[in-house]
Design a protein around this motif. Structure first.
Motif, PDB file in Angstrom:
ATOM      1  N   HIS A   1      -5.299  -2.907   0.299  1.00 47.18           N
ATOM      2  CA  HIS A   1      -4.250  -2.435  -0.607  1.00 47.18           C
ATOM      3  C   HIS A   1      -4.326  -3.120  -1.967  1.00 47.18           C
TER       4      HIS A   1
ATOM      5  N   GLY B   1       0.787  -1.220   0.000  1.00 46.05           N
ATOM      6  CA  GLY B   1       0.000   0.000   0.000  1.00 46.05           C
ATOM      7  C   GLY B   1       0.821   1.272   0.000  1.00 46.05           C
TER       8      GLY B   1
ATOM      9  N   HIS C   1       2.662  -8.005  -1.269  1.00 47.54           N
ATOM     10  CA  HIS C   1       1.929  -7.720  -0.027  1.00 47.54           C
ATOM     11  C   HIS C   1       2.397  -8.605   1.119  1.00 47.54           C
TER      12      HIS C   1
END
Length: 608
Positions: A272, A240, A261
């Protein structure tokens, strides 16, 4: 002559077709990947050491880097296939790093200088990818110095790593690697990489902090060289903090975008991912290129989201490691794994209990088949393992079988049997660096034969090869310090784990300080004593070893010490030290006295 040329062309084409396990190149249609007329979706794996080992942790070895063998690479491909995966993303093309030991092998030795033996590993990787029908996401560059990448290309020219994106000479140097790779002819299959259907796509690189101007130039360059394959932007869209580059979505030479991620909170991870979906807007295929370091329940929620979002092609989890050629697995602690997560080993073992390895892999395998419209079912029985040469009773090893949850070790006094089970459902992930099994019941002077069977929920394998006859001159008492059970007595000894990368990935150790002691006793006559320890200072000894016949009168032993300090600077390694005592008539007791802080991974007492 003309007919001969035509015949040669036809033969070359026939060899090329037979070397490829795929009918089609992967293509992009809107925001989907296509294998021919069929949409391609997947859950599969990042295997960062598929083409390059950075975890060679043999105790006396000072260089952790190596090239994988064919056995190891086959184990990786079969593991992914058994788990329902259809894609493997590699980490990079390794580059000479000044922080590597001098004898470390690598791929790019200098600008335009390539290690042919290393690139033959890539040849084998693609040959096996075709054989196992698993596609490769071929990452061309690493943003980080691990295994070598952008900083190291810059270092060749005495420049800063951030100049890599704009300096014409550095860009030219990198293009030499790209051109050499894309145009390379595979020495095994005879197929040029740019014509190899096992490559899903080229990727600019891993987590690149690149400006779009650089990405645009490299994407256009690769597309000029290769009209067959898709191209993926490896921009550093992570957690993010950043999203996929908007400019890449409009670039005709960029076919796929991705993000990484590692948010421990799955709600944030999914949020995100949604942020990236809003940027992509279905314009191009989008892959969650790396995700992990979350709980099993959290990862399942993310996988459910990826399955439900048809605008996401799939996800690749970080990461899995394969079996080691000398027995057991490669092990890797994850520096960003919150002190919990390590590389996974299929099908999951007690050694991975803290990060729920077995249940996680069971869950992951189920979804990997489901996203392909298939049921996972029970994994089939493993293939037979390969038993390695046996010299000592406490050093029995075998090359493991993909998918095996355990092994039955069998012994006989004849090569034809009958066979006695002396080790039941033995894990080959429980002990790191050292042997898989110790035959503690073997009698000295007797002749033995051995074989091993692999097992899992699907059944048992065929027996391994038979090794023997083996005759032992001595037996051993071995203490891996998983508990306090093997030592005769101890004082101020603490069992420790964690920070395992600094200790050759060994998870169970005994920590002592000045004044701490360990006492060992054997029933027979001692013929040798070995201690595998870790210390901070390579120039001083933290341990004193004493010997006794009765446990009351002690003499300092004539101890030989070997120091295996590594010049590797990418990790904070402790100094491995090997202490050995080979003297001692009528000796029954050994005492280890700590003169300073040290951690002991293994003690071996050899006796007869």
């Amino acid at each position: 002559m003309k007919k001969l040329k035509i015949l040669i062309l036809l033969l070359t084409a026939a060899i090329s077709v037979s070397a490829q396990g795929f009918e089609h190149f992967v293509t992009a249609k809107g925001n989907q990947l296509m294998d021919g007329d069929e949409p391609m979706r997947f859950f599969s794996w990042n295997i960062p050491n598929l083409n390059y080992v950075e975890d060679e942790m043999e105790f006396g070895r000072t260089n952790p880097y190596d090239l994988p063998t064919e056995f190891e690479m086959r184990d990786a491909f079969e593991t992914v296939k058994r788990m329902g995966g259809t894609v493997i993303r590699i980490y990079t093309i390794p580059v000479r790093n000044t922080d590597f030991p001098e004898d470390a092998v690598t791929f790019v030795e200098a600008p335009g200088e390539f290690n042919e033996e290393a690139f033959k590993v890539n040849d084998m990787m693609l040959a096996l990818a075709n054989e196992y029908e698993i596609r490769i996401i071929f990452s061309l560059l690493n943003n980080w110095p691990w295994m070598g990448g952008r900083p190291n290309y810059a270092a060749f020219r005495g420049k800063d790593k951030d100049e890599f994106w704009t300096d014409k000479q550095l860009i030219k140097d990198f293009k030499k690697t790209v051109e050499f790779t894309v145009n390379r002819t595979n020495t095994i299959t005879g197929v040029k990489y740019k014509d190899d259907k096992s490559i899903l796509c080229w990727e600019t690189g891993n987590e690149l902090e690149s400006p779009y101007s650089w990405t645009k130039e490299i994407a256009a360059y690769v597309k000029r060289l290769d009209k067959n394959h898709l191209f993926m932007d490896g921009f550093f869209a992570i957690d993010g903090r950043t999203t996929v580059m908007r400019e890449s979505l409009a670039d005709p030479n960029i076919d796929i975008v991705s993000s990484h991620h590692y948010e421990p909170n799955p709600i944030k991870m999914m949020k995100h991912i949604d942020n990236n979906l809003r940027v992509v807007k279905g314009q191009k295929p989008y892959i969650v290129g790396e995700f992990g370091f979350a709980s099993t329940k959290g990862m399942e929620a993310v996988m459910q989201k990826i399955m439900a979002e048809k605008d996401i092609v799939g996800g690749l989890t970080w990461s899995i490691r394969y079996h080691h050629r000398d027995g057991g697995f490669y092990h890797h602690s994850e520096p960003l794994g919150n002190g919990i997560y390590k590389s996974f080993h299929y099908p999951g073992f007690h050694s991975g209990l803290v990060y729920d390895e077995k249940d996680f892999l069971d869950m992951y395998r189920r979804y990997a088949f489901e996203i392909r419209g298939m049921e996972a079912g029970v994994d089939e029985a493993p293939n037979a393992p390969k038993l390695l040469e046996i010299v000592e009773s406490h050093d029995i090893r075998w090359q493991g079988s993909a998918g095996a949850s355990g092994y039955h070790v069998q012994r006989s006094e004849s090569a034809e049997g009958p066979w006695e089970v002396i080790g039941y459902n033995v894990s080959d992930a429980a002990i790191q660096t050292f042997a898989n099994f110790h035959d503690e019941s073997a009698e000295l002077g007797k002749s033995y034969y051995y074989q091993v069977l692999a097992t899992n929920q699907g059944g048992e394998s065929e027996p391994s090869n038979v090794v023997g006859p083996v005759v032992y001159e001595y037996q051993a008492l071995v203490d891996n310090w998983v508990n306090y059970g093997k030592a005769f007595d101890s004082k101020d000894i603490e069992l420790v784990t964690g920070d395992d990368r600094s200790f050759k990935e060994i998870t169970s150790r005994a920590k002592g300080k000045k004044g701490s002691e360990m006492l060992y006793h054997v029933e027979g006559e001692l013929v040798g004593f070995k201690v595998y320890a870790f210390e901070e200072n390579p120039d001083t000894s933290s341990l004193k070893i004493e010997i006794s016949g009765d446990g009351e009168r002690w003499n300092e032993a004539d101890t030989q010490t070997e120091v295996y300090a590594s010049k590797e600077k990418n990790y904070a390694y402790q100094v491995p030290k090997f202490y050995q005592v080979s003297e001692g008539e009528n000796i029954r007791y050994i005492r280890i006295s700590f003169q300073d802080v040290a951690q002991i991974a293994r003690v071996e007492l050899l006796y007869k």
